[in-house]
Design a protein around this motif. Structure first.
Motif, PDB file in Angstrom:
ATOM      1  N   LEU A  47      49.408   9.402  14.355  1.00  0.00           N
ATOM      2  CA  LEU A  47      50.075   9.619  15.633  1.00  0.00           C
ATOM      3  C   LEU A  47      49.885   8.400  16.524  1.00  0.00           C
ATOM      4  O   LEU A  47      49.080   7.515  16.233  1.00  0.00           O
ATOM      5  CB  LEU A  47      49.491  10.855  16.316  1.00  0.00           C
ATOM      6  CG  LEU A  47      49.437  12.136  15.472  1.00  0.00           C
ATOM      7  CD1 LEU A  47      48.593  13.186  16.170  1.00  0.00           C
ATOM      8  CD2 LEU A  47      50.844  12.650  15.197  1.00  0.00           C
ATOM      9  N   MET A  48      50.614   8.357  17.637  1.00  0.00           N
ATOM     10  CA  MET A  48      50.408   7.303  18.627  1.00  0.00           C
ATOM     11  C   MET A  48      49.515   7.828  19.745  1.00  0.00           C
ATOM     12  O   MET A  48      49.226   9.029  19.832  1.00  0.00           O
ATOM     13  CB  MET A  48      51.740   6.816  19.182  1.00  0.00           C
ATOM     14  CG  MET A  48      52.496   7.824  20.018  1.00  0.00           C
ATOM     15  SD  MET A  48      54.048   7.128  20.668  1.00  0.00           S
ATOM     16  CE  MET A  48      54.578   8.477  21.730  1.00  0.00           C
ATOM     17  N   TRP A  65      45.288  13.062  21.186  1.00  0.00           N
ATOM     18  CA  TRP A  65      44.113  13.739  20.643  1.00  0.00           C
ATOM     19  C   TRP A  65      44.327  15.248  20.538  1.00  0.00           C
ATOM     20  O   TRP A  65      43.951  15.877  19.551  1.00  0.00           O
ATOM     21  CB  TRP A  65      42.876  13.436  21.495  1.00  0.00           C
ATOM     22  CG  TRP A  65      41.633  13.683  20.711  1.00  0.00           C
ATOM     23  CD1 TRP A  65      40.931  14.840  20.636  1.00  0.00           C
ATOM     24  CD2 TRP A  65      40.993  12.769  19.828  1.00  0.00           C
ATOM     25  NE1 TRP A  65      39.874  14.700  19.769  1.00  0.00           N
ATOM     26  CE2 TRP A  65      39.896  13.441  19.261  1.00  0.00           C
ATOM     27  CE3 TRP A  65      41.238  11.442  19.471  1.00  0.00           C
ATOM     28  CZ2 TRP A  65      39.034  12.827  18.356  1.00  0.00           C
ATOM     29  CZ3 TRP A  65      40.381  10.835  18.568  1.00  0.00           C
ATOM     30  CH2 TRP A  65      39.296  11.517  18.021  1.00  0.00           C
ATOM     31  N   THR A  66      44.952  15.818  21.543  1.00  0.00           N
ATOM     32  CA  THR A  66      45.249  17.246  21.508  1.00  0.00           C
ATOM     33  C   THR A  66      46.152  17.578  20.330  1.00  0.00           C
ATOM     34  O   THR A  66      45.944  18.577  19.613  1.00  0.00           O
ATOM     35  CB  THR A  66      45.921  17.690  22.814  1.00  0.00           C
ATOM     36  OG1 THR A  66      45.167  17.198  23.933  1.00  0.00           O
ATOM     37  CG2 THR A  66      46.021  19.198  22.909  1.00  0.00           C
ATOM     38  N   LEU A  67      47.158  16.735  20.107  1.00  0.00           N
ATOM     39  CA  LEU A  67      48.075  16.969  18.998  1.00  0.00           C
ATOM     40  C   LEU A  67      47.361  16.824  17.655  1.00  0.00           C
ATOM     41  O   LEU A  67      47.597  17.614  16.729  1.00  0.00           O
ATOM     42  CB  LEU A  67      49.247  16.001  19.086  1.00  0.00           C
ATOM     43  CG  LEU A  67      50.327  16.161  18.015  1.00  0.00           C
ATOM     44  CD1 LEU A  67      50.923  17.564  18.055  1.00  0.00           C
ATOM     45  CD2 LEU A  67      51.417  15.111  18.194  1.00  0.00           C
ATOM     46  N   ALA A  68      46.501  15.840  17.518  1.00  0.00           N
ATOM     47  CA  ALA A  68      45.746  15.675  16.269  1.00  0.00           C
ATOM     48  C   ALA A  68      44.901  16.908  15.977  1.00  0.00           C
ATOM     49  O   ALA A  68      44.784  17.347  14.827  1.00  0.00           O
ATOM     50  CB  ALA A  68      44.858  14.437  16.357  1.00  0.00           C
ATOM     51  N   HIS A  82      45.098   8.235  14.293  1.00  0.00           N
ATOM     52  CA  HIS A  82      45.983   7.587  15.255  1.00  0.00           C
ATOM     53  C   HIS A  82      46.061   6.101  14.938  1.00  0.00           C
ATOM     54  O   HIS A  82      45.065   5.483  14.581  1.00  0.00           O
ATOM     55  CB  HIS A  82      45.454   7.736  16.688  1.00  0.00           C
ATOM     56  CG  HIS A  82      45.243   9.146  17.129  1.00  0.00           C
ATOM     57  ND1 HIS A  82      44.095   9.858  16.808  1.00  0.00           N
ATOM     58  CD2 HIS A  82      46.024   9.984  17.866  1.00  0.00           C
ATOM     59  CE1 HIS A  82      44.183  11.076  17.336  1.00  0.00           C
ATOM     60  NE2 HIS A  82      45.339  11.178  17.973  1.00  0.00           N
ATOM     61  N   LEU A  83      47.209   5.541  15.111  1.00  0.00           N
ATOM     62  CA  LEU A  83      47.388   4.088  15.025  1.00  0.00           C
ATOM     63  C   LEU A  83      48.099   3.638  16.284  1.00  0.00           C
ATOM     64  O   LEU A  83      49.316   3.591  16.328  1.00  0.00           O
ATOM     65  CB  LEU A  83      48.186   3.721  13.766  1.00  0.00           C
ATOM     66  CG  LEU A  83      47.403   3.867  12.453  1.00  0.00           C
ATOM     67  CD1 LEU A  83      48.283   3.587  11.250  1.00  0.00           C
ATOM     68  CD2 LEU A  83      46.175   2.980  12.456  1.00  0.00           C
ATOM     69  N   LEU A  95      34.492  10.015  23.426  1.00  0.00           N
ATOM     70  CA  LEU A  95      35.297   9.796  22.233  1.00  0.00           C
ATOM     71  C   LEU A  95      34.520  10.167  20.976  1.00  0.00           C
ATOM     72  O   LEU A  95      35.052  10.824  20.068  1.00  0.00           O
ATOM     73  CB  LEU A  95      35.750   8.336  22.164  1.00  0.00           C
ATOM     74  CG  LEU A  95      36.517   7.929  20.909  1.00  0.00           C
ATOM     75  CD1 LEU A  95      37.809   8.725  20.776  1.00  0.00           C
ATOM     76  CD2 LEU A  95      36.810   6.429  20.933  1.00  0.00           C
ATOM     77  N   ALA A  96      33.270   9.759  20.894  1.00  0.00           N
ATOM     78  CA  ALA A  96      32.446  10.091  19.728  1.00  0.00           C
ATOM     79  C   ALA A  96      32.262  11.594  19.604  1.00  0.00           C
ATOM     80  O   ALA A  96      32.306  12.150  18.495  1.00  0.00           O
ATOM     81  CB  ALA A  96      31.086   9.404  19.840  1.00  0.00           C
ATOM     82  N   LYS A  97      32.064  12.260  20.725  1.00  0.00           N
ATOM     83  CA  LYS A  97      31.900  13.721  20.717  1.00  0.00           C
ATOM     84  C   LYS A  97      33.188  14.394  20.238  1.00  0.00           C
ATOM     85  O   LYS A  97      33.154  15.340  19.436  1.00  0.00           O
ATOM     86  CB  LYS A  97      31.540  14.195  22.125  1.00  0.00           C
ATOM     87  CG  LYS A  97      31.213  15.667  22.253  1.00  0.00           C
ATOM     88  CD  LYS A  97      29.807  15.952  21.770  1.00  0.00           C
ATOM     89  CE  LYS A  97      29.379  17.360  22.131  1.00  0.00           C
ATOM     90  NZ  LYS A  97      28.026  17.658  21.613  1.00  0.00           N
ATOM     91  N   MET A  98      34.314  13.940  20.740  1.00  0.00           N
ATOM     92  CA  MET A  98      35.596  14.486  20.322  1.00  0.00           C
ATOM     93  C   MET A  98      35.823  14.250  18.827  1.00  0.00           C
ATOM     94  O   MET A  98      36.265  15.143  18.095  1.00  0.00           O
ATOM     95  CB  MET A  98      36.724  13.841  21.134  1.00  0.00           C
ATOM     96  CG  MET A  98      36.683  14.156  22.620  1.00  0.00           C
ATOM     97  SD  MET A  98      37.719  13.054  23.618  1.00  0.00           S
ATOM     98  CE  MET A  98      39.348  13.544  23.091  1.00  0.00           C
ATOM     99  N   ALA A  99      35.528  13.038  18.374  1.00  0.00           N
ATOM    100  CA  ALA A  99      35.753  12.696  16.974  1.00  0.00           C
ATOM    101  C   ALA A  99      34.884  13.531  16.053  1.00  0.00           C
ATOM    102  O   ALA A  99      35.349  14.069  15.038  1.00  0.00           O
ATOM    103  CB  ALA A  99      35.483  11.207  16.755  1.00  0.00           C
ATOM    104  N   ALA A 100      33.604  13.652  16.372  1.00  0.00           N
ATOM    105  CA  ALA A 100      32.701  14.430  15.522  1.00  0.00           C
ATOM    106  C   ALA A 100      33.114  15.891  15.496  1.00  0.00           C
ATOM    107  O   ALA A 100      33.078  16.541  14.442  1.00  0.00           O
ATOM    108  CB  ALA A 100      31.265  14.282  16.013  1.00  0.00           C
TER     109      ALA A 100
END
Length: 312
Positions: A47-48, A65-68, A82-83, A95-100
């Motif tokens: 996604l973008m 991020w919500t869409l992912a 995302h790219l 960001l790290a918290k969201m990713a994990a």
């Protein structure tokens, strides 16, 4: 430091991703195309990450991020990324918290693509602050260091130029200990040093496709993926029409490939034979179901065969 263990080995080589920028498509369409991509055999969906669609702010554009998260929880196998994420949009600890969290929720299916921000006007418009490219690259370098510390799951302090963290800890940890890092871009001065130091994957954008051999030595241990806009024609009779549509939409990007499955497979196979291990495809029809299935049935096998052939 970039990882070379199970985080990276989990993907086949070469792998294929489809770029579905969340523009001019409602959520039902994006979800349906993602599920078709998963069924057809694509390894990832990308996604973008923009506050508004570049050059088309009047169109709806879902937050990346919500869409992912929505796509990751609505699928079973396909990986999500995302790219690229814009570093300036999020504090690195958040960001790290969201990713994990998303990685755990999807059983380890997150790919973390990130860049230092290619649209400075967007940062200024929405109040993130318009800074120089060098400053944005320096901030991303600090972000990447904090991500590593957060993914480790142990208490840490950080006192940097942009961020200060005292007694921080990242929990939960990603499923395999960390999330694979993809850094997109081609700048030899600001981007490539970040690739060499931090990235599992260097993603070469289509606009720089002719610079692959020149930049490859600057990527360090990072493995290589490329982006290509593709106009895939189901038959020779449809070739010209598909080419015209693809050129109108993506002709200025660079790296445009059009033609029948054999014609599209040939240049991708050459890249695979040279060591490129990942392909992110943006279709001329924005990932219509027919193109997704045709690509994985008739293009991907030829590219994978070329990657496995012994060098002569």
């Amino acid at each position: 430091m970039a990882a070379t263990g199970p985080d990276v080995e989990r993907l086949p080589s070469p792998w294929f991703g489809v770029f579905l920028p969340q523009l001019r498509m409602d959520y039902a369409t994006i979800l349906r195309r993602t599920r078709v991509a998963e069924e057809a055999g694509f390894d990832s969906v990308w996604l973008m990450d923009h506050m508004a669609a570049p050059m088309a702010p009047e169109y709806d554009a879902f937050e990346g991020w919500t869409l992912a998260t929505a796509l990751g929880t609505a699928t079973e196998r396909i990986r999500v990324g995302h790219l690229v994420l814009c570093d300036a949009f999020r504090h690195p600890a958040l960001l790290a918290k969201m990713a994990a969290t998303l990685d755990v929720v999807t059983d380890g299916r997150l790919e973390l693509g990130i860049g230092w921000g290619s649209a400075p006007a967007e940062l200024d418009t929405y109040g993130f602050g318009e800074t120089t490219p060098a400053r944005r690259a320096a901030r991303l370098a600090e972000t990447l260091g904090i991500l590593e510390k957060m993914f480790a799951g142990e208490t840490f302090d950080h006192d940097g130029e942009f961020f200060r963290i005292t007694g921080g800890m990242g929990r939960p940890r990603p499923v395999r200990g960390r999330v694979p890092i993809h850094i997109g871009g081609a700048g030899p001065t600001l981007t490539m040093p970040l690739v060499a130091e931090h990235a599992d994957w260097w993603n070469l954008p289509s606009y720089a496709h002719r610079k692959l051999d020149e930049l490859r030595p600057l990527a360090g241990p990072a493995r290589i993926s490329v982006q290509h806009p593709v106009g895939l024609a189901g038959s020779a009779t449809a070739r010209d029409e598909v080419h015209d549509v693809a050129y109108r939409r993506f002709g200025k990007w660079g790296g445009l490939l059009t033609g029948t499955p054999d014609e599209v497979a040939a240049p991708l196979a050459g890249l695979a034979a040279s060591g490129v291990e990942g392909f992110v495809i943006q279709f001329h029809d924005f990932g219509d179901e027919e193109s997704l299935r045709l690509f994985m049935a008739d293009v991907a096998p030829a590219v994978r065969e070329a990657a496995q052939a012994p060098l002569r």
